[in-house]
Design a protein around this motif. Structure first.
Motif, short mmCIF file in Angstrom:
data_model
loop_
_atom_site.label_atom_id
_atom_site.label_comp_id
_atom_site.label_asym_id
_atom_site.label_seq_id
_atom_site.Cartn_x
_atom_site.Cartn_y
_atom_site.Cartn_z
N THR A 1 -4.38 11.93 -91.66
CA THR A 1 -3.99 11.10 -90.52
C THR A 1 -5.19 10.80 -89.63
O THR A 1 -5.41 9.66 -89.20
CB THR A 1 -2.89 11.81 -89.68
N LEU A 2 -5.99 11.84 -89.38
CA LEU A 2 -7.18 11.66 -88.54
C LEU A 2 -8.14 10.65 -89.16
O LEU A 2 -8.66 9.76 -88.47
CB LEU A 2 -7.88 13.01 -88.35
N ALA A 3 -8.35 10.77 -90.47
CA ALA A 3 -9.28 9.86 -91.15
C ALA A 3 -8.78 8.42 -91.04
O ALA A 3 -9.57 7.50 -90.75
CB ALA A 3 -9.41 10.27 -92.62
N ILE A 4 -7.47 8.22 -91.23
CA ILE A 4 -6.91 6.86 -91.14
C ILE A 4 -7.08 6.32 -89.71
O ILE A 4 -7.49 5.19 -89.50
CB ILE A 4 -5.41 6.86 -91.53
N GLY A 5 -6.78 7.17 -88.74
CA GLY A 5 -6.88 6.75 -87.34
C GLY A 5 -8.30 6.38 -86.94
O GLY A 5 -8.52 5.37 -86.27
#
Lengths: 499, 68
Positions: free
Chosen positions: A18-22
């Motif tokens: 999720t962090l990488a996508i964000g």
């Protein structure tokens, strides 16, 4: 490796994805307030669909939905009934608001309303109402994330740490990438939620009762009142039809008035995408069906769960599920929490700065973006404080805020469709409506038929708005026509409002 | 004229939708039995209206063509 460590590893993996996508999401957007708050008005259909759906369905739907089905039975069907009714008017209003927003470079709800009804008081009033309503909503999302992590890790990761880590990650990607991060993480999380909800909703009734039909037959035989409309009240007595019907009305009226949902009209690439998002919304609404099936699956299987909102994690841990399913459930619940929480945090900070500060001070684009980030951290901190400290009053505050948020509907409708509405009429209506809703909340016995206090607010609000507007000086037709029929709008805004 | 008729139909439909899921009409579908497709009547009734709403919204959008 012990079970909780395996589950924790899966949670960490999910959070890192999720962090990488964000973080990746913000790379294409401009370094402007438009880019940070409205995503350069460039969201396509896929992102808008998931942003709308995942934002509407929060931790409350994922944990509270099964909880309502479990403890209040048919009463939960009101949640199923209001969604499409609430979103349908957006088919007409959303594109119109987007067109006006694009021309006037608006990014918030209050900016939209004060463009039609020029008033700094109105701007700060809406900012205040919005922030007061949004903070408890964020708190519940944080708490939901913490509860799920604590439950599936057998208490090894306490609520305070689960909330802190999950929302620390939300904070990092929203601070870095703004609404673009909200859009792309919601797409990922929305997909996750739907798949997990349907998988569990179909699996659990079969695993525990041999099927959906046999499950309902068993419930009807043992609890005949549970599945009869309007279901049960929180004390276990039958709910009133007035309460059930007015809950549908107020939820439908308020649905698109929540700032974090309303503001997404300003992010769409074009008007067609907003309409298509509305058209597709019922497919997201059906996500509630498996959510309810999960709750009903627990009625006979786990009859004595004290806190109904915990029925889903309790079932997951009771039924002997493979660890990977437990981990995936946790990721699904976190998705529901974080996909709403990020939009809420972003909206709270944007509204506070754009509507509460900017009308009173000249700020550069750079300063605005930094102020939004600072306020986001502050709002997150306040919500986190409430999330880790016990507080029944937060739920109380949230329920009250639904009634108050619905009071934003009459001004929005008047702005778009009624040329005779005036600034004073809207101000008086808003104050009277919000006041009546609050009065009704604190004096529930004064409201007949168990109606929701928000309906009482609307019953006071609308006549006041109409009456005061009719006795005050009308706005110029040149000004109002720009909102009633936004096509001829020019690129600059005039504030000649009251002619 | 045709688009006005479609808009009126959609508005009319959502008014009927609104009435159908609230008291008093919803009270005619309040009893859970007989199960419909394994679901109690009030749940099946709510789902039916969501699907009908979806169909009407699709029809409304398709009937617009590409007017933008």
């Amino acid at each position: 490796m012990s079970q909780w460590l395996v589950v924790t590893s899966m949670i960490v993996g999910y959070l890192l994805v999720t962090l990488a996508i964000g973080l990746r999401a913000g790379k294409g957007t401009s370094a402007t307030v438009d880019g940070y708050v409205a995503g350069d008005r460039n969201f396509g259909l896929l992102v808008m669909y998931f942003v709308t759906g995942a934002t509407v369905f929060s931790a409350f739907a994922f944990l509270g939905g099964p909880g309502w089905a479990y403890s209040r039975g048919a009463a939960a069907f009101y949640i199923l009934s209001y969604g499409v009714l609430g979103i349908a008017p957006w088919y007409v209003m959303g594109p119109k608001i987007a067109r006006i927003g694009r021309r006037l470079r608006l990014v918030t709800q209050a900016q939209f309303l004060t463009a039609r009804f020029p008033s700094k008081t109105l701007s700060i009033l809406i900012a205040l109402v919005s922030v007061v309503a949004l903070i408890p909503y964020i708190t519940l999302q944080m708490k939901g994330a913490g509860i799920v992590i604590e439950a599936v890790t057998e208490g090894q990761v306490p609520l305070w740490l689960g909330s802190l880590v999950s929302y620390g990650i939300v904070m990092i990607y929203v601070l870095t990438s703004g609404v673009a991060a909200v859009g792309w993480t919601n797409t990922f999380q929305g997909l996750f939620m739907i798949v997990i909800a349907w998988a569990l909703g179909l699996y659990l009734p079969h695993a525990l009762h041999g099927g959906i039909g046999p499950m309902f037959t068993e419930i009807i035989d043992n609890h005949p009142n549970l599945l009869t409309l309007p279901g049960l009240a929180s004390n276990g007595n039958p709910w009133s039809w007035g309460g059930y019907t007015s809950a549908i009305i107020i939820s439908a009226v308020g649905l698109t008035m929540w700032p974090h949902i309303f503001m997404k009209a300003f992010t769409a690439k074009n008007e067609k995408i907003i309409r298509q998002t509305v058209v597709l919304f019922p497919t997201f609404q059906l996500f509630l069906v498996p959510v309810f099936l999960i709750g009903f699956a627990g009625v006979m299987a786990l009859p004595n769960v004290d806190r109904p909102d915990f029925i889903l994690p309790e079932l997951i841990l009771t039924v002997d599920l493979p660890l990977i399913v437990v981990g995936l459930f946790c990721a699904g619940a976190l998705s529901a929490s974080m996909s709403t929480g990020d939009a809420l945090l972003h909206a709270t900070a944007s509204v506070a700065v754009e509507d509460g500060v900017r009308p009173f001070a000249t700020l550069s684009e750079y300063t605005q973006r930094w102020m939004i980030r600072v306020v986001m951290v502050l709002a997150g901190g306040v919500a986190y404080f409430f999330a880790v400290s016990e507080g029944q009053s937060l739920v109380v505050l949230l329920l009250t805020s639904y009634g108050v948020i619905a009071q934003l509907a009459p001004p929005v409708v008047a702005a778009l469709f009624w040329g005779r509405a005036t600034t004073l009429g809207v101000l008086c209506g808003l104050i009277a409506g919000a006041g009546a809703a609050l009065f009704g909340f604190f004096n529930p016995d004064s409201i007949p038929w168990g109606l929701h206090e928000g309906v009482l607010g609307l019953m006071v609000h609308i006549p006041v708005l109409v009456a005061v507007s009719l006795v005050t000086k009308a706005q110029s037709s040149e000004h109002t026509s720009r909102f009633l029929d936004p096509a001829p709008f020019q690129s600059s805004i005039s504030h000649e409002g009251n002619a | 004229m045709k688009s006005r008729w479609r808009a009126s139909f959609a508005v009319g439909f959502f008014i009927v939708y609104c009435v159908a899921v609230m008291w008093p009409v919803a009270s005619w579908f309040a009893e859970p039995k007989p199960l419909i497709g394994g679901l109690p009547v009030p749940l099946a009734w709510s789902i039916l209206w969501i699907i009908l709403g979806f169909v009407v919204l699709i029809g409304l959008e398709c009937s617009r063509g590409d007017r933008e």
